[in-house]
Design a protein around this motif. Structure first.
Motif, PDB file in Angstrom:
ATOM      1  N   HIS A   1      11.680  -3.699  11.615  1.00 35.52           N
ATOM      2  CA  HIS A   1      10.844  -4.786  12.247  1.00 35.52           C
ATOM      3  C   HIS A   1      11.675  -5.751  13.143  1.00 35.52           C
TER       4      HIS A   1
ATOM      5  N   HIS B   1      13.375  -2.863   5.008  1.00 34.45           N
ATOM      6  CA  HIS B   1      12.494  -2.255   6.028  1.00 34.45           C
ATOM      7  C   HIS B   1      12.583  -3.371   7.424  1.00 34.45           C
TER       8      HIS B   1
ATOM      9  N   HIS C   1       7.257  -4.640   2.179  1.00 37.59           N
ATOM     10  CA  HIS C   1       7.189  -5.965   2.648  1.00 37.59           C
ATOM     11  C   HIS C   1       6.895  -7.037   1.642  1.00 37.59           C
TER      12      HIS C   1
ATOM     13  N   HIS D   1       4.771   1.144   1.790  1.00 33.33           N
ATOM     14  CA  HIS D   1       4.991   0.278   3.309  1.00 33.33           C
ATOM     15  C   HIS D   1       4.609  -1.075   2.780  1.00 33.33           C
TER      16      HIS D   1
ATOM     17  N   HIS E   1       1.085  -5.076  13.450  1.00 33.85           N
ATOM     18  CA  HIS E   1       1.878  -5.273  12.131  1.00 33.85           C
ATOM     19  C   HIS E   1       3.290  -5.799  12.572  1.00 33.85           C
TER      20      HIS E   1
HETATM   21 ZN   LIG Z   1       6.261  -2.837   8.158  1.00 26.51          ZN
END
Ligand SMILES: [Zn+2]
Ligand SMILES: [Zn+2]
Length: 262
Positions: A124, A120, A111, A107, A203
């Motif tokens: 988000h 990813h 990012h 993960h 997050h």
């Molecule tokens: Zn994330």
């Protein structure tokens, strides 16, 4: 124990699907009974996220027909745990903990590496975090993720039963920590051990100093060890701005097109 493992392996897809569906219905109900934030989610938005989940499940089965379980069965006795001759009682919990550690770094790298962030970012871009957001991962991310998990299963030498349990745990944790569900004081208590909805919501904040925290999927331990744990957001949970400033839309098409935007 071996018969139990064989039974679980033979019914892996049905078991995972059944648990997933049960948790979806359960958290969907809890979001309505005890919502954490007031948010209007269009049925088409929720349906779009669910559809992405169905696409990903089909795609992964197409690429790896037997799933990661087949890989674990083929690799039986191999990997790191085989190399150190870990005792039987230790192999199952050690596999779960090590796979969760891999998922933390998986993960975090999605990012920190720009090419991976493109994929990813589709996850988000969701502005109304809810249980269906737990399935909203771009198919490109799902494929890269499957390759990473496959390598981890081989390197660790995780047995088939641990792999099945981990996949169920991972799916369940994703639905749980994206749910718009108010746990009250229980959230803070659970956070000492596992990732909770409040911990993961932080997050998804638009603030970079918050979206680069709380990478864990199941155990909250990894964020504490690697210095990325943040328990309180700058704003109250009801006020956190979710989604990405650069994504004008968060519908189904926008999610699928997200990695290809300049
Ligand atoms: Zn994330
Ligand atoms: Zn998320």
């Amino acid at each position: 124990m071996a018969e139990f493992a064989d039974f679980i392996s033979a019914h892996e897809a049905a078991l995972r699907g059944g648990v997933m569906l049960t948790l979806l219905v359960l958290f969907f109900g809890l979001e309505r009974a005890l919502p954490r934030r007031r948010q209007n989610i269009a049925p088409s938005h929720a349906a779009g996220n669910l559809f992405i989940g169905v696409i990903n499940a089909g795609l992964v089965r197409l690429i790896v027909p037997g799933g990661l379980v087949a890989l674990a069965l083929w690799n039986s006795g191999g990997g790191l745990l085989g190399l150190v001759h870990a005792p039987d009682w230790l192999i199952f919990p050690a596999s779960l903990i090590l796979l969760d550690l891999v998922l933390y770094w998986h993960h975090r790298l999605f990012h920190e590496i720009p090419f991976l962030w493109r994929w990813h970012g589709a996850h988000h871009s969701d502005r109304t975090l809810n249980v269906t957001s737990g399935l909203r991962f771009h198919p490109g991310e799902a494929l890269i993720s499957t390759a990473i998990k496959a390598m981890a299963v081989l390197l660790i030498g995780a047995p088939a039963l641990a792999v099945i349990c981990f996949e169920i745990l991972l799916n369940g944790a994703s639905l749980f920590n994206h749910a718009n569900w108010r746990l009250g004081r229980l959230d803070g208590i659970l956070q000492k051990l596992i990732v909770t909805p409040d911990m993961h919501r932080l997050h998804h904040s638009r603030l970079p100093q918050e979206s680069r925290m709380n990478y864990g999927f199941f155990l909250s331990l990894w964020d504490r060890i690697f210095g990325t744990y943040k328990c309180r957001p700058a704003q109250a949970h009801e006020m956190i701005e979710l989604g990405l400033a650069e994504a004008e839309n968060d519908n189904f098409i926008a999610a699928l097109m997200h990695p290809f935007k300049r």
